[in-house]
Design a protein around this motif. Sequence first.
Motif, PDB file in Angstrom:
ATOM      1  N   SER A   1       5.304  19.882 -23.410  1.00 25.78           N
ATOM      2  CA  SER A   1       5.423  18.683 -22.561  1.00 25.78           C
ATOM      3  C   SER A   1       4.320  17.661 -22.843  1.00 25.78           C
ATOM      4  CB  SER A   1       5.360  19.096 -21.092  1.00 25.78           C
ATOM      5  OG  SER A   1       5.259  17.961 -20.251  1.00 25.78           O
ATOM      6  N   PRO A   2       4.658  16.360 -22.777  1.00 29.60           N
ATOM      7  CA  PRO A   2       3.633  15.309 -22.904  1.00 29.60           C
ATOM      8  C   PRO A   2       2.619  15.318 -21.773  1.00 29.60           C
ATOM      9  CG  PRO A   2       5.847  14.409 -23.238  1.00 29.60           C
ATOM     10  CD  PRO A   2       6.012  15.794 -22.705  1.00 29.60           C
ATOM     11  N   GLN A   3       2.932  16.028 -20.666  1.00 35.78           N
ATOM     12  CA  GLN A   3       1.978  16.144 -19.566  1.00 35.78           C
ATOM     13  C   GLN A   3       0.762  16.975 -19.955  1.00 35.78           C
ATOM     14  OE1 GLN A   3       3.634  17.139 -15.640  1.00 35.78           O
ATOM     15  NE2 GLN A   3       5.672  16.727 -16.459  1.00 35.78           N
ATOM     16  N   THR A   4       0.920  17.748 -21.019  1.00 37.33           N
ATOM     17  CA  THR A   4      -0.161  18.618 -21.471  1.00 37.33           C
ATOM     18  C   THR A   4      -1.218  17.796 -22.211  1.00 37.33           C
ATOM     19  OG1 THR A   4       1.413  20.409 -21.756  1.00 37.33           O
ATOM     20  CG2 THR A   4      -0.716  20.666 -22.833  1.00 37.33           C
ATOM     21  N   GLY A   5      -2.470  18.146 -22.004  1.00 37.49           N
ATOM     22  CA  GLY A   5      -3.563  17.526 -22.753  1.00 37.49           C
ATOM     23  C   GLY A   5      -4.680  18.536 -22.924  1.00 37.49           C
ATOM     24  N   ILE A   6      -4.588  19.337 -23.979  1.00 41.99           N
ATOM     25  CA  ILE A   6      -5.512  20.452 -24.162  1.00 41.99           C
ATOM     26  C   ILE A   6      -6.414  20.199 -25.363  1.00 41.99           C
ATOM     27  CG2 ILE A   6      -5.693  22.942 -24.508  1.00 41.99           C
ATOM     28  CD1 ILE A   6      -2.774  23.121 -23.496  1.00 41.99           C
TER      29      ILE A   6
END
Length: 281
Positions: free
Chosen positions: A170-175
Amino acid sequence: MKELWESGKIRILLSVLLVLVMLSVFTRNVEDNVVSTPVNSLTYGLSKVTAAAKERSADGMSYDELKTGYDALTDANRELRARLVDYYDVKEENARLWKFYELKKEHEDYQLVPATVLRRDSNDEFYSFTIDKGTSSDVSAGDPVMGENGLVGYISEADKNTAKVVTILSPQTGIGAADKATKDTGIIKGSANFADDNRTMFAKLKSGHKVKEGDIVTTTGISGIYPKDLIIGEVRDIGYDTYDTSYYAVIEPYEDIRKIMDVAVITQFDGQGEILRRTDE
């Protein structure tokens, strides 16, 4: 009672009764019926025999005693079934936990909560799903979610008994992530261009990066949200984002996130929330 029935005697008596009852019906309008009287006598006698058979079994136990014993056996059987269900639940839980034994052995500081996928959001093209563990199991928003072979996503929201997982597709992820071979860093961020193929993006690579196909990408752990060195996946391709004017790598996770059923939530680990605590200070 069972032995009396199996002996055949009661069946013979019932057959005789049936014949006599039929004769009585056919002759009930005939005056001075010579059959009805014997039938009534036999019917009365048979009812007494049946009552006696019902009242006393072959082994001398009364009907009430037999019924009490039957009810006790029924209750015991019900309790045994309930215990058997509990046993299978514990067995399944242990089997799920065993899948993450190696992860726990390598990282003794991890507190793991095994969970099972209850349902998937059919309207989410990035394959988010809901698991069967929630706040009552110490699961909370922001916790990382692992598969047997690598990072799957994170908890976006949780109630008492369930929690929703946003996947790394998902683009909501930012790791924050790094190439283990080259030490190049970037951000894991999903994209609609790759999600259906079970792939995500290793974005924001510098122009001079040395990332190549086959490299393994892991978490950096610098945010305090994810532990360091969680395996994410393997580089499959390199691209250039003209809109963002930066390079990226296409990552294939070591888990098929579209179909995964068993996961583990990391509820605690060394260094958890350190960046947030320093920011608050």
